[in-house]
Write a protein that holds these residues in place. Structure first.
Motif, PDB file in Angstrom:
ATOM      1  N   ALA A  21      44.586  32.827 -45.805  1.00  0.00           N
ATOM      2  CA  ALA A  21      45.548  32.392 -44.783  1.00  0.00           C
ATOM      3  C   ALA A  21      45.882  30.917 -44.956  1.00  0.00           C
ATOM      4  CB  ALA A  21      44.972  32.667 -43.395  1.00  0.00           C
ATOM      5  N   TYR A  24      48.408  30.327 -47.746  1.00  0.00           N
ATOM      6  CA  TYR A  24      49.800  30.746 -47.488  1.00  0.00           C
ATOM      7  C   TYR A  24      50.452  30.009 -46.327  1.00  0.00           C
ATOM      8  CZ  TYR A  24      49.479  34.118 -51.157  1.00  0.00           C
ATOM      9  OH  TYR A  24      49.360  34.686 -52.404  1.00  0.00           O
ATOM     10  N   SER A  36      60.201  33.710 -49.494  1.00  0.00           N
ATOM     11  CA  SER A  36      59.548  35.005 -49.376  1.00  0.00           C
ATOM     12  C   SER A  36      58.317  35.032 -50.277  1.00  0.00           C
ATOM     13  CB  SER A  36      60.578  36.054 -49.831  1.00  0.00           C
ATOM     14  OG  SER A  36      60.083  37.326 -49.665  1.00  0.00           O
ATOM     15  N   PHE A  37      57.180  35.498 -49.748  1.00  0.00           N
ATOM     16  CA  PHE A  37      55.921  35.371 -50.495  1.00  0.00           C
ATOM     17  C   PHE A  37      55.529  36.656 -51.222  1.00  0.00           C
ATOM     18  CE2 PHE A  37      54.271  32.007 -47.230  1.00  0.00           C
ATOM     19  CZ  PHE A  37      55.276  31.144 -47.635  1.00  0.00           C
ATOM     20  N   ALA A  64      50.431  41.136 -41.984  1.00  0.00           N
ATOM     21  CA  ALA A  64      50.301  39.978 -42.885  1.00  0.00           C
ATOM     22  C   ALA A  64      51.696  39.421 -43.173  1.00  0.00           C
ATOM     23  CB  ALA A  64      49.546  40.349 -44.165  1.00  0.00           C
ATOM     24  N   ALA A  65      52.349  38.992 -42.116  1.00  0.00           N
ATOM     25  CA  ALA A  65      53.775  38.619 -42.158  1.00  0.00           C
ATOM     26  C   ALA A  65      54.029  37.254 -42.769  1.00  0.00           C
ATOM     27  CB  ALA A  65      54.333  38.674 -40.738  1.00  0.00           C
ATOM     28  N   GLY A  66      52.988  36.504 -43.087  1.00  0.00           N
ATOM     29  CA  GLY A  66      53.176  35.177 -43.682  1.00  0.00           C
ATOM     30  C   GLY A  66      53.967  34.273 -42.744  1.00  0.00           C
ATOM     31  N   ASP A  86      49.694  37.894 -38.559  1.00  0.00           N
ATOM     32  CA  ASP A  86      49.095  37.227 -39.712  1.00  0.00           C
ATOM     33  C   ASP A  86      47.774  36.574 -39.287  1.00  0.00           C
ATOM     34  OD1 ASP A  86      50.212  36.447 -42.677  1.00  0.00           O
ATOM     35  OD2 ASP A  86      48.735  34.992 -41.939  1.00  0.00           O
ATOM     36  N   TYR A  87      46.870  36.463 -40.247  1.00  0.00           N
ATOM     37  CA  TYR A  87      45.552  35.863 -39.991  1.00  0.00           C
ATOM     38  C   TYR A  87      45.676  34.356 -39.735  1.00  0.00           C
ATOM     39  CZ  TYR A  87      40.445  36.122 -40.397  1.00  0.00           C
ATOM     40  OH  TYR A  87      39.108  36.130 -40.132  1.00  0.00           O
ATOM     41  N   GLY A  88      46.701  33.741 -40.295  1.00  0.00           N
ATOM     42  CA  GLY A  88      46.851  32.281 -40.220  1.00  0.00           C
ATOM     43  C   GLY A  88      47.611  31.835 -38.988  1.00  0.00           C
ATOM     44  N   ASP A 114      44.098  40.247 -37.298  1.00  0.00           N
ATOM     45  CA  ASP A 114      43.463  40.706 -38.530  1.00  0.00           C
ATOM     46  C   ASP A 114      43.936  42.125 -38.829  1.00  0.00           C
ATOM     47  OD1 ASP A 114      41.781  41.531 -40.561  1.00  0.00           O
ATOM     48  OD2 ASP A 114      39.975  40.706 -39.643  1.00  0.00           O
ATOM     49  N   ALA A 115      44.463  42.322 -40.035  1.00  0.00           N
ATOM     50  CA  ALA A 115      44.959  43.642 -40.437  1.00  0.00           C
ATOM     51  C   ALA A 115      43.878  44.716 -40.322  1.00  0.00           C
ATOM     52  CB  ALA A 115      45.450  43.577 -41.883  1.00  0.00           C
ATOM     53  N   GLU A 131      53.572  43.802 -47.147  1.00  0.00           N
ATOM     54  CA  GLU A 131      54.060  43.388 -48.462  1.00  0.00           C
ATOM     55  C   GLU A 131      53.102  42.387 -49.107  1.00  0.00           C
ATOM     56  OE1 GLU A 131      58.785  43.172 -48.149  1.00  0.00           O
ATOM     57  OE2 GLU A 131      57.787  42.020 -46.589  1.00  0.00           O
ATOM     58  N   CYS A 132      52.635  42.739 -50.284  1.00  0.00           N
ATOM     59  CA  CYS A 132      51.824  41.848 -51.115  1.00  0.00           C
ATOM     60  C   CYS A 132      50.644  41.251 -50.365  1.00  0.00           C
ATOM     61  CB  CYS A 132      52.701  40.725 -51.690  1.00  0.00           C
ATOM     62  SG  CYS A 132      51.986  40.013 -53.183  1.00  0.00           S
ATOM     63  N   ALA A 133      49.962  42.062 -49.595  1.00  0.00           N
ATOM     64  CA  ALA A 133      48.845  41.552 -48.799  1.00  0.00           C
ATOM     65  C   ALA A 133      47.683  42.540 -48.745  1.00  0.00           C
ATOM     66  CB  ALA A 133      49.314  41.229 -47.384  1.00  0.00           C
ATOM     67  N   THR A 136      44.719  41.893 -50.749  1.00  0.00           N
ATOM     68  CA  THR A 136      43.805  40.783 -50.400  1.00  0.00           C
ATOM     69  C   THR A 136      42.841  41.162 -49.267  1.00  0.00           C
ATOM     70  OG1 THR A 136      45.194  39.782 -48.675  1.00  0.00           O
ATOM     71  CG2 THR A 136      45.644  39.107 -50.942  1.00  0.00           C
TER      72      THR A 136
HETATM   73  C1  LIG Z   1      51.076  36.949 -50.301  1.00  0.00           C
HETATM   74  S1  LIG Z   1      51.205  36.547 -48.611  1.00  0.00           S
HETATM   75  C2  LIG Z   1      52.449  37.718 -48.109  1.00  0.00           C
HETATM   76  C3  LIG Z   1      53.164  37.304 -46.846  1.00  0.00           C
HETATM   77  C4  LIG Z   1      54.348  38.196 -46.433  1.00  0.00           C
HETATM   78  N1  LIG Z   1      53.938  39.587 -46.297  1.00  0.00           N
HETATM   79  C5  LIG Z   1      55.477  38.082 -47.436  1.00  0.00           C
HETATM   80  O1  LIG Z   1      55.629  39.002 -48.235  1.00  0.00           O
HETATM   81  O2  LIG Z   1      56.202  37.072 -47.416  1.00  0.00           O
HETATM   82  C6  LIG Z   1      49.699  37.225 -47.954  1.00  0.00           C
HETATM   83  C7  LIG Z   1      49.536  37.012 -46.435  1.00  0.00           C
HETATM   84  O3  LIG Z   1      48.450  37.826 -45.995  1.00  0.00           O
HETATM   85  C8  LIG Z   1      47.831  37.164 -44.908  1.00  0.00           C
HETATM   86  N2  LIG Z   1      46.527  37.793 -44.694  1.00  0.00           N
HETATM   87  C9  LIG Z   1      45.486  37.833 -45.557  1.00  0.00           C
HETATM   88  N3  LIG Z   1      44.468  38.545 -45.021  1.00  0.00           N
HETATM   89  C10 LIG Z   1      44.886  38.970 -43.796  1.00  0.00           C
HETATM   90  C11 LIG Z   1      44.296  39.762 -42.780  1.00  0.00           C
HETATM   91  N4  LIG Z   1      43.064  40.257 -42.914  1.00  0.00           N
HETATM   92  N5  LIG Z   1      45.011  40.011 -41.671  1.00  0.00           N
HETATM   93  C12 LIG Z   1      46.260  39.506 -41.518  1.00  0.00           C
HETATM   94  N6  LIG Z   1      46.873  38.758 -42.443  1.00  0.00           N
HETATM   95  C13 LIG Z   1      46.207  38.496 -43.574  1.00  0.00           C
HETATM   96  C14 LIG Z   1      47.790  35.730 -45.369  1.00  0.00           C
HETATM   97  O4  LIG Z   1      47.582  34.847 -44.305  1.00  0.00           O
HETATM   98  C15 LIG Z   1      49.178  35.589 -46.023  1.00  0.00           C
HETATM   99  O5  LIG Z   1      50.123  35.125 -45.085  1.00  0.00           O
END
Ligand SMILES: C[S@@+](CC[C@H](N)C(=O)[O-])C[C@H]1O[C@@H](n2cnc3c(N)ncnc32)[C@H](O)[C@@H]1O
Length: 272
Positions: A21, A24, A36-37, A64-66, A86-88, A114-115, A131-133, A136
């Motif tokens: 978090a 990002y 866009s991440f 995990a909307a960034g 999002d976690y952050g 937390d997802a 998306e892309c999360a 992780t």
């Molecule tokens: C690669 S970025 C993708 C952000 C967004 N989905 C996009 O495509 O622009 C990954 C995101 O996942 C979030 N993240 C990671 N672990 C998470 C969790 N357990 N719960 C919620 N968000 C999480 C991070 O904070 C980060 O913003």
């Protein structure tokens, strides 16, 4: 047999989520990735929204909307209501401000969460994107189970993520690689199994490897630009380790070229 993830270094799962978090929501993310991440940017988000059949009146969760780019885009493009989690905390704040600036605050809101433990009642949403999360999340099974729980029967999931064919190269197994979505990327069928394991029916898997190549090339070019700007003292990036970042980007580019990593989009439905 599926095995649990090996977490990098001595970090436990919550420390790992915090590191991810923090990365990002830092200035680095925008500098290296743009708005866009994820690979494919908003064009792939639009593809996901179209495949999910989004429209006005639908309630969508962006997990995990960034910093909110996709959630804001979906509300504007499809007229749906979107909640981004999002976690952050800083990402949530930036995303909320961005939604206000974009004039869609009546459709989009963001929450810290937390997802793996979503704070929503069962069957709250018509659709969910991630998306892309997913790659992780240390406990992918828990996250998939939460996806299934918060969706209404007939609701749909759209997942896009980094995929892996073969083992992760040794130089891409550290913390930075985990944050960059590489270290725990899964084979595409494994993502499908996570969703199927919670009763979701996977109906489409679409490869988008070219989107990942484009993103890695973009990051390498932006890294060079950022390094130059720091040298010229045009920007300040405290604690920047360009050598490490360059080495990771080079190793990632080689692994993408060799076909070890790709990107895929997947949709699934919760049975009625
Ligand atoms: C690669 S970025 C993708 C952000 C967004 N989905 C996009 O495509 O622009 C990954 C995101 O996942 C979030 N993240 C990671 N672990 C998470 C969790 N357990 N719960 C919620 N968000 C999480 C991070 O904070 C980060 O913003």
């Amino acid at each position: 047999m599926e095995t649990g993830p090996t977490l990098p270094g001595a970090l436990d799962a919550s420390e790992l989520k915090l590191c991810c978090a923090a990365a990002y929501q830092s200035g680095w993310a925008r500098l290296l990735l743009g708005e866009s991440f994820h690979p494919g940017g908003l064009a792939l988000t639009e593809r996901l929204g179209t495949l999910l059949g989004l429209g006005p009146g639908q309630r969508v969760l962006d997990v995990a909307a960034g910093q909110g780019a996709s959630a804001i885009f979906l509300a504007r493009r499809f007229g749906c209501e979107v909640v981004g989690v999002d976690y952050g905390g800083d990402s949530v704040r930036k995303a909320t401000e961005a939604a206000e600036r974009a004039g869609v605050a009546h459709l989009v809101r963001f929450e810290q969460g937390d997802a793996e433990r979503l704070a929503f009642a069962d069957m709250t949403f018509d659709a969910l994107i991630c998306e892309c999360a997913f790659c992780t999340f240390p406990d992918k099974r828990a996250a998939a189970s939460e996806f299934g729980r918060v969706l209404r029967p007939g609701g749909r999931v759209g997942l896009s993520d980094l995929t892996r064919a073969g083992p992760v190269p040794a130089d891409l197994q550290g913390l930075l690689a985990w944050i960059a979505c590489i270290a725990d990327a899964q084979p595409v069928d494994q993502y499908a199994r996570y969703l199927q394991g919670v009763g979701l029916d996977v109906d489409l898997i679409e490869p988008h490897n070219e989107a990942l190549s484009g993103m890695v090339q973009g990051i390498r070019a932006r890294l060079l630009g950022a390094e130059l700007l720091v040298k010229l003292k045009k920007i300040d990036l405290p604690n920047a380790n360009f050598e490490q970042a360059r080495a990771l980007a080079r190793a990632a580019a080689e692994a993408v070229k060799a076909g070890t990593f790709g990107y895929a989009l997947m949709t699934a439905a919760k049975p009625d």
